[in-house]
Design an enzyme around this catalytic site. Structure first.
Site, mmCIF file in Angstrom:
data_model
loop_
_atom_site.group_PDB
_atom_site.id
_atom_site.type_symbol
_atom_site.label_atom_id
_atom_site.label_comp_id
_atom_site.label_asym_id
_atom_site.label_seq_id
_atom_site.Cartn_x
_atom_site.Cartn_y
_atom_site.Cartn_z
ATOM 1 N N HIS A 86 0.823 -1.209 0.000
ATOM 2 C CA HIS A 86 0.000 0.000 0.000
ATOM 3 C C HIS A 86 0.862 1.266 0.000
ATOM 4 O O HIS A 86 1.790 1.409 0.797
ATOM 5 C CB HIS A 86 -0.896 -0.006 1.240
ATOM 6 C CG HIS A 86 -1.888 1.112 1.290
ATOM 7 N ND1 HIS A 86 -3.042 1.121 0.538
ATOM 8 C CD2 HIS A 86 -1.898 2.268 2.002
ATOM 9 C CE1 HIS A 86 -3.722 2.212 0.791
ATOM 10 N NE2 HIS A 86 -3.047 2.937 1.682
ATOM 11 N N ALA A 126 -2.539 -5.543 7.147
ATOM 12 C CA ALA A 126 -1.228 -4.939 7.374
ATOM 13 C C ALA A 126 -1.123 -3.602 6.655
ATOM 14 O O ALA A 126 -1.403 -3.497 5.456
ATOM 15 C CB ALA A 126 -0.134 -5.885 6.893
ATOM 16 N N VAL A 128 1.365 -1.960 5.581
ATOM 17 C CA VAL A 128 2.320 -1.882 4.472
ATOM 18 C C VAL A 128 1.949 -2.820 3.333
ATOM 19 O O VAL A 128 2.644 -2.872 2.321
ATOM 20 C CB VAL A 128 3.763 -2.198 4.935
ATOM 21 C CG1 VAL A 128 4.224 -1.175 5.953
ATOM 22 C CG2 VAL A 128 3.860 -3.617 5.487
ATOM 23 N N GLU A 129 0.843 -3.561 3.478
ATOM 24 C CA GLU A 129 0.445 -4.500 2.424
ATOM 25 C C GLU A 129 -0.874 -4.045 1.787
ATOM 26 O O GLU A 129 -0.871 -3.245 0.863
ATOM 27 C CB GLU A 129 0.371 -5.914 2.990
ATOM 28 C CG GLU A 129 1.756 -6.416 3.433
ATOM 29 C CD GLU A 129 1.752 -7.844 3.906
ATOM 30 O OE1 GLU A 129 1.515 -8.747 3.088
ATOM 31 O OE2 GLU A 129 1.981 -8.070 5.115
ATOM 32 N N MET A 130 -2.021 -4.513 2.298
ATOM 33 C CA MET A 130 -3.295 -4.124 1.697
ATOM 34 C C MET A 130 -3.991 -3.000 2.456
ATOM 35 O O MET A 130 -4.878 -2.347 1.915
ATOM 36 C CB MET A 130 -4.222 -5.332 1.584
ATOM 37 C CG MET A 130 -3.711 -6.383 0.610
ATOM 38 S SD MET A 130 -4.891 -7.750 0.442
ATOM 39 C CE MET A 130 -4.041 -8.779 -0.753
#
Length: 342
Positions: A86, A126, A128-130
């Site tokens: 993200h 998360a 830093v992910e989705m």
């Protein structure tokens, strides 16, 4: 008797002895889909999980799907040092392959998820992910009538089947189908011609040198946890000091720099290697493991033999046809690329 026949007569018993030893250590992939605890696999649920696996709208930005970091076209991972998520943020660890992951004892490098359903929930939330929330995922899915129909078909006994738990169970069901039978499986099942002479020699060395002590079972790893640097700790360029592995889960001093043994199926196509993703060459990775875990310096020929054996673990992925996803509606939450600062 021709020389070739004499050699064949000598090699066959040797292969049988090695196969018997290997079958005590490893297991071939099953010919049918595995059973998943508390999650019966059905065609409807698998099809739903496949759609969810490829749908980027389960991410807050509408950009990232499960397949973004676990690309089925590139070995079930993203072939990056660490994944990009993200807002183009860089994640902390290398993405493991999703192929055959149903056979791992736990998921993630530190084993913090006991199964694939629990794993599926992690990246969604998360930052830093989705960077999404369970509530927004459910709202997104409920906004599309086709998804509602698919959830009802997949979980027919539930009055309100569109839940975050069922979202994760569906993805788990699909991922359980991602099995990749390999030449090594054919060899374990009795096909002497499935491996080259170099691969057979590499397998023998893999066992004799101690690699199989950690990388055993059906996935040649993925079950137990071991210190990275059991004999000699690698440098910070391979083992970053800030990532203490399983310690973050257990908060036990003995778990500092302890990680789950990587499953080795398809390892030849999933570079870069280790949780840090710092090593791009499989031969170098083998040499690092030999020195750091076994206290052994391999010769060039030995390292190349083990690498050749590892190549026999590259399997055939089931045919993947990209799914046509349900259409959005006016009620579908709009994507956002905003990065929250905690």
């Amino acid at each position: 008797m021709a020389l070739s026949l004499i050699l064949s007569a000598q090699v066959a018993p040797a292969q049988e002895d090695l196969r018997a030893l290997a079958l005590d250590i490893f297991s071939p992939l099953p010919s049918t889909l595995p059973a998943v605890a508390n999650n019966p696999l059905t065609p409807d649920k698998i099809a739903l999980g496949k759609a969810l696996f490829f749908d980027p709208r389960i991410s807050a930005s509408g950009v990232f799907s499960c397949n973004s970091c676990h690309n089925l076209a590139t070995g079930g991972d993203d072939n990056l040092e660490t994944s990009i998520g993200h807002g183009w943020q860089k994640g902390p660890r290398n993405a493991p392959t999703v192929l055959n992951a149903v056979f791992n004892g736990a998921q993630f490098w530190d084993g913090r998820a006991p199964d694939l359903a629990a794993q599926a929930k992690g990246p969604v939330q998360a930052g830093v992910e989705m960077a999404n929330t369970p509530e927004n995922v459910v709202a997104t899915l409920k906004s599309m009538p086709q998804y509602q129909d698919w959830f009802r078909a997949s979980f027919p006994k539930e009055t309100d089947p569109v839940t975050f738990d069922n979202f994760a169970r569906a993805i788990e069901a699909y991922e359980a189908t991602l099995l990749t039978p390999s030449p090594f499986d054919a060899w374990l099942n009795g096909d002497d011609a499935a491996l080259s002479d170099q691969q057979v020699a590499g397998l023998q060395l893999f066992i004799d040198s101690g690699c199989a002590a950690c990388h055993s079972g059906i996935n040649l790893g993925g079950q137990e946890y071991y210190p990275f640097g059991l004999i000699e700790k690698p440098g910070a360029e391979v083992l970053p000091e800030g990532d203490k592995g399983r310690f973050a889960v257990t908060e036990t001093v003995d778990d500092e720099y302890v990680f789950r043994a990587a499953p080795l199926r398809n390892i030849a196509v999933t570079a870069p290697y280790f949780h840090s993703g710092k090593v791009w060459d499989l031969k170098v990775a083998v040499e690092i493991m030999a020195s750091s875990q076994l206290g052994t310096d391999l010769t060039v020929e030995e390292a190349e033999g083990i690498v050749a054996f590892l190549g026999s673990l590259t399997g055939t992925l089931p045919e993947v046809v990209y799914p046509v996803l349900p259409a959005e509606t006016a009620a579908t939450p709009r994507p956002s690329g905003e990065i929250s600062v905690e």
